[in-house]
Design a protein around this motif. Sequence first.
Motif, PDB file in Angstrom:
ATOM      1  N   MET A   1      36.861  48.115  31.566  1.00 37.19           N
ATOM      2  CA  MET A   1      36.740  47.379  30.324  1.00 37.19           C
ATOM      3  C   MET A   1      37.528  48.076  29.220  1.00 37.19           C
ATOM      4  SD  MET A   1      35.483  44.694  28.986  1.00 37.19           S
ATOM      5  CE  MET A   1      35.210  44.029  27.345  1.00 37.19           C
ATOM      6  N   GLN A 266      37.397  38.252  31.517  1.00 31.71           N
ATOM      7  CA  GLN A 266      36.270  39.172  31.406  1.00 31.71           C
ATOM      8  C   GLN A 266      35.103  38.395  30.815  1.00 31.71           C
ATOM      9  OE1 GLN A 266      36.272  42.601  32.342  1.00 31.71           O
ATOM     10  NE2 GLN A 266      34.069  42.254  32.172  1.00 31.71           N
ATOM     11  N   TYR A 281      33.439  39.123  35.995  1.00 30.84           N
ATOM     12  CA  TYR A 281      34.777  38.594  35.749  1.00 30.84           C
ATOM     13  C   TYR A 281      35.045  37.428  36.695  1.00 30.84           C
ATOM     14  CZ  TYR A 281      36.422  40.481  40.172  1.00 30.84           C
ATOM     15  OH  TYR A 281      36.593  40.719  41.517  1.00 30.84           O
TER      16      TYR A 281
END
Length: 293
Positions: A1, A266, A281
């Motif tokens: 991330m 995401q 995701y």
Amino acid sequence: MKNLTVLLLTCILFPISSWADTVDSCGSEYECIEIGRWDIGLALGYGSRSNPLKDYDDIPIYLVPTFAYYGDSWYFDNGNIGYTLSEDEKYTINLTTSFSTDSAFFHRWDPSNIFLTGTNRFEPSPFSTRNQPMLMSNEQGGPILNELESRNFTYLGGIEAYLYTRAGVLNFEVTHDLLNVHQGTEAKLQWLYNIAVKEWSFELALEFDWKSKEVVDYYYGIRPSESVFWSENYKAESAINTSLKFTSHYVLTEHWKLLFLARYTQIADEIVASPLLNEDYTSTFFVGTAYRF
């Protein structure tokens, strides 16, 4: 991330210095659809869209159609209908409609699994899931879920704006549920950058997709009939999904071209917290040949 965040910031900040200069949206970087003429295409190849829902199969992609027609004001674009309120070399403002994308994970023949991309009046990118399971396993420590109730398709309607700059195209869109399915609202902010090099065309897109609490609760919330435990312990909230998309074309002839598409989304933490999901995701890719009639 963390790496995704750095990439997103780079995509936003790098071109800012050139935003002051604008370009015609139908300049050399874009091949626009001719007004008053149907634009029809069909792509044949192989691809897949991953499904973040538990016990649901990924979505195979073999054939992807494109149908678009633009008049002086009204337009039809892969099932979406719109009306241009104002248009200039620097901007366009439309009344618009669009499909619900969340229902695509629950229904194989949802329109979003057929029309993977819209043409957006530029060079088109022509491009399903199995039925709901009777019982779902649970990996979050709570009881298992019973048979799911329907998560229906809906049609969204609202307003959108395009701003054309030398750093790409900015698109902002706000839409609301037109069919009274979940009575929710969605908003999208998108940046698109297109590069043309001889027969090659490349497009990079960065998108932030906000969904209201009503949208999240309808598709990812739990009904009491599905699980009393999870209906009380998972509380839906508004959420923002973040996506990166890359599209490439190589022109072979007047009608034929090679096509490649890749998209990564995401999913927001507020949605991932739902017991319906086992992935944070979803990704899509497609490679093949496209014919433009």
